[in-house]
Design a protein around this motif. Structure first.
Motif, PDB file in Angstrom:
ATOM      1  N   ALA A  26      11.193  -6.299  -1.493  1.00 50.81           N
ATOM      2  CA  ALA A  26      10.065  -7.493  -1.401  1.00 50.81           C
ATOM      3  C   ALA A  26      10.503  -8.696  -1.840  1.00 50.81           C
ATOM      4  CB  ALA A  26       8.743  -6.986  -1.413  1.00 50.81           C
ATOM      5  N   TRP A  27      10.780  -8.662  -3.129  1.00 48.95           N
ATOM      6  CA  TRP A  27      10.983  -9.961  -3.910  1.00 48.95           C
ATOM      7  C   TRP A  27      12.131 -10.646  -3.544  1.00 48.95           C
ATOM      8  CZ3 TRP A  27      14.277 -10.138  -8.320  1.00 48.95           C
ATOM      9  CH2 TRP A  27      14.332 -11.573  -8.960  1.00 48.95           C
ATOM     10  N   LEU A  28      13.299  -9.426  -3.498  1.00 46.88           N
ATOM     11  CA  LEU A  28      14.515 -10.036  -3.161  1.00 46.88           C
ATOM     12  C   LEU A  28      14.671 -10.824  -1.756  1.00 46.88           C
ATOM     13  CD1 LEU A  28      16.748  -6.965  -4.651  1.00 46.88           C
ATOM     14  CD2 LEU A  28      16.721  -9.330  -5.613  1.00 46.88           C
ATOM     15  N   LEU A  29      13.808 -10.344  -0.858  1.00 51.08           N
ATOM     16  CA  LEU A  29      13.765 -10.849   0.492  1.00 51.08           C
ATOM     17  C   LEU A  29      12.891 -12.302   0.326  1.00 51.08           C
ATOM     18  CD1 LEU A  29      13.405  -7.568   2.545  1.00 51.08           C
ATOM     19  CD2 LEU A  29      15.281  -9.098   2.697  1.00 51.08           C
ATOM     20  N   GLY A  30      12.118 -12.405  -0.548  1.00 49.45           N
ATOM     21  CA  GLY A  30      11.642 -13.746  -0.807  1.00 49.45           C
ATOM     22  C   GLY A  30      10.115 -13.803  -1.054  1.00 49.45           C
ATOM     23  N   LYS A  74       9.027   0.912  -7.203  1.00 47.38           N
ATOM     24  CA  LYS A  74       9.986   0.054  -7.663  1.00 47.38           C
ATOM     25  C   LYS A  74      10.900  -0.539  -6.680  1.00 47.38           C
ATOM     26  CE  LYS A  74      13.462   1.226 -10.110  1.00 47.38           C
ATOM     27  NZ  LYS A  74      14.211   1.762 -11.484  1.00 47.38           N
ATOM     28  N   ASP A  75      11.195   0.319  -5.634  1.00 44.47           N
ATOM     29  CA  ASP A  75      12.200   0.174  -4.686  1.00 44.47           C
ATOM     30  C   ASP A  75      11.789  -0.923  -3.384  1.00 44.47           C
ATOM     31  OD1 ASP A  75      14.177   1.356  -5.741  1.00 44.47           O
ATOM     32  OD2 ASP A  75      13.945   3.150  -4.566  1.00 44.47           O
ATOM     33  N   HIS A 115       0.747  -1.371   0.063  1.00 37.11           N
ATOM     34  CA  HIS A 115       0.265   0.032  -0.019  1.00 37.11           C
ATOM     35  C   HIS A 115       0.797   1.213   0.025  1.00 37.11           C
ATOM     36  CE1 HIS A 115      -2.963  -3.119   1.910  1.00 37.11           C
ATOM     37  NE2 HIS A 115      -3.279  -2.719   1.062  1.00 37.11           N
ATOM     38  N   THR A 116       2.145   1.198  -0.354  1.00 35.91           N
ATOM     39  CA  THR A 116       2.949   2.370  -0.311  1.00 35.91           C
ATOM     40  C   THR A 116       2.529   3.227  -1.556  1.00 35.91           C
ATOM     41  OG1 THR A 116       4.861   1.236  -1.528  1.00 35.91           O
ATOM     42  CG2 THR A 116       4.932   1.252   0.868  1.00 35.91           C
TER      43      THR A 116
END
Length: 372
Positions: A229-233, A223-224, A216-217
């Motif tokens: 979030a994806w890189l963290l899993g 993009k960041d 909800h940002t």
């Protein structure tokens, strides 16, 4: 593994492209043609699914329910009044939208908010998405679980124990195809409150399940936030979607549009290339450097054939095409089998072990004795 539409989510392949859900919600504002445009745009920009919200205000909220969003962005101060503005679609409309999504090549989804909508949506959707606010609605969770389809459960404003209770309720109905979405129930969510580190904690505490993220940002940090979030899993990414971010109110102000979505998809593809292989090993492109930048054993001075090689005879220099320094202790104490010039690289065949040498001499002596 969990299969949603054509996509298989596999915990062992965390850097596959995430399953991206464009959360249209009710940003169509009750206009059927706008809803169709949103389906088209989400498909064109690379979303895996377009998701709406299915409810009737009377079934969802009391007339006395207060707002919980930023009223400077959405001025309606009653949940009931806000929901009533946009609850125009029901069974017929969603059936038509599901057909249109199939035509556009994108999965159709919608979050049900009552038993009736959960029932008529069942043949239209590949998986159920359950809103954070229903995580303690155990009868509703069990009703949906009995349908046997994957369940994406948002966990905004939830404690670990509440998440476990919801998971156990779903499992009790024989359904273990569960995806848990980290979420922060702020509209909008300030980037400092995104707390994406919770994704790692959820992966550890709920290690049997796929973890995702519902965002909800604001779009300027999208993009960041989403890529982190994806890189963290997070293997599922859900983000509010609109055809016009400049529209006031509702969920337009914290939504992405087709250009944002396209940019995010391109960025994920770029990151995937950077991540590359996930099992350590050397690359074909490294072979030249592997051979020439590593070191070999070389003659520190002239070594005559038959000499016992000592440490003083050896140096360790580039390139790495000769005997590796790993075998240093094997070469020291061995016998030179040829004349080796100073600074010359030592190869296999240029030496033999002392015991082999002695064994060879002994055999020669025995052969001479036998001939006599």
């Amino acid at each position: 593994m969990v299969k949603i539409g054509k996509k298989i989510l596999d915990k062992k392949r965390p850097f596959d492209k995430p399953y991206i859900i464009a959360e249209a919600g009710v940003n169509h504002e009750g206009d059927f043609e706008k809803a169709k445009i949103m389906i088209e745009e989400a498909a064109e920009a690379g979303a895996d699914a377009i998701k709406f919200q299915t409810y009737k205000a009377e079934k969802l909220a009391s007339r006395f329910s207060p707002s919980y969003w930023d009223t400077t962005k959405e001025s309606t101060k009653s949940q009931y009044k806000l929901f009533k503005k946009y609850d125009k679609f029901w069974k017929k409309e969603y059936e038509e939208l599901a057909k249109y999504a199939e035509k556009c090549g994108i999965d159709f989804m919608s979050t049900p908010f009552d038993f009736e909508s959960a029932d008529f949506l069942e043949p239209l959707i590949p998986a159920y998405k359950i809103a954070s606010a229903d995580i303690t609605n155990i009868p509703f969770l069990k009703h949906i679980a009995r349908k046997g389809k994957p369940i994406l459960l948002s966990t905004g404003a939830s404690s670990i124990s509440e998440i476990w209770k919801a998971v156990e309720a779903i499992k009790s109905e024989g359904n273990n195809d569960i995806v848990l979405l980290h979420c922060v129930l702020n509209y909008p969510t300030d980037e400092k409150n995104a707390n994406l580190g919770m994704i790692k904690d959820m992966k550890e505490k709920f290690s049997d399940y796929i973890i995702g993220y519902s965002d909800h940002t604001l779009p300027n940090v999208m993009k960041d936030v989403l890529s982190t979030a994806w890189l963290l899993g997070a293997q599922v990414i859900e983000k509010h979607f609109t055809f016009d971010k400049t529209l006031p109110g509702n969920d337009h102000y914290h939504a992405m549009d087709k250009n944002d979505l396209r940019t995010f998809n391109e960025y994920i593809t770029k990151l995937q290339k950077i991540i590359g292989r996930t099992e350590k090993g050397y690359l074909e492109s490294e072979i030249l450097a592997r051979n020439n930048a590593r070191r070999s054993l070389v003659a520190a001075k002239f070594i005559p054939m038959g000499k016992i090689i000592t440490e003083e005879d050896l140096a360790i220099k580039r390139p790495g095409i000769g005997i590796s320094p790993e075998l240093y202790d094997k070469v020291v104490g061995s016998i030179a089998t040829r004349n080796i010039n100073e600074d010359e690289i030592i190869y296999f065949g240029d030496f033999k072990e002392m015991k082999n040498f002695m064994s060879g001499d002994k055999n020669k002596a025995n052969n001479k004795k036998n001939k006599k």
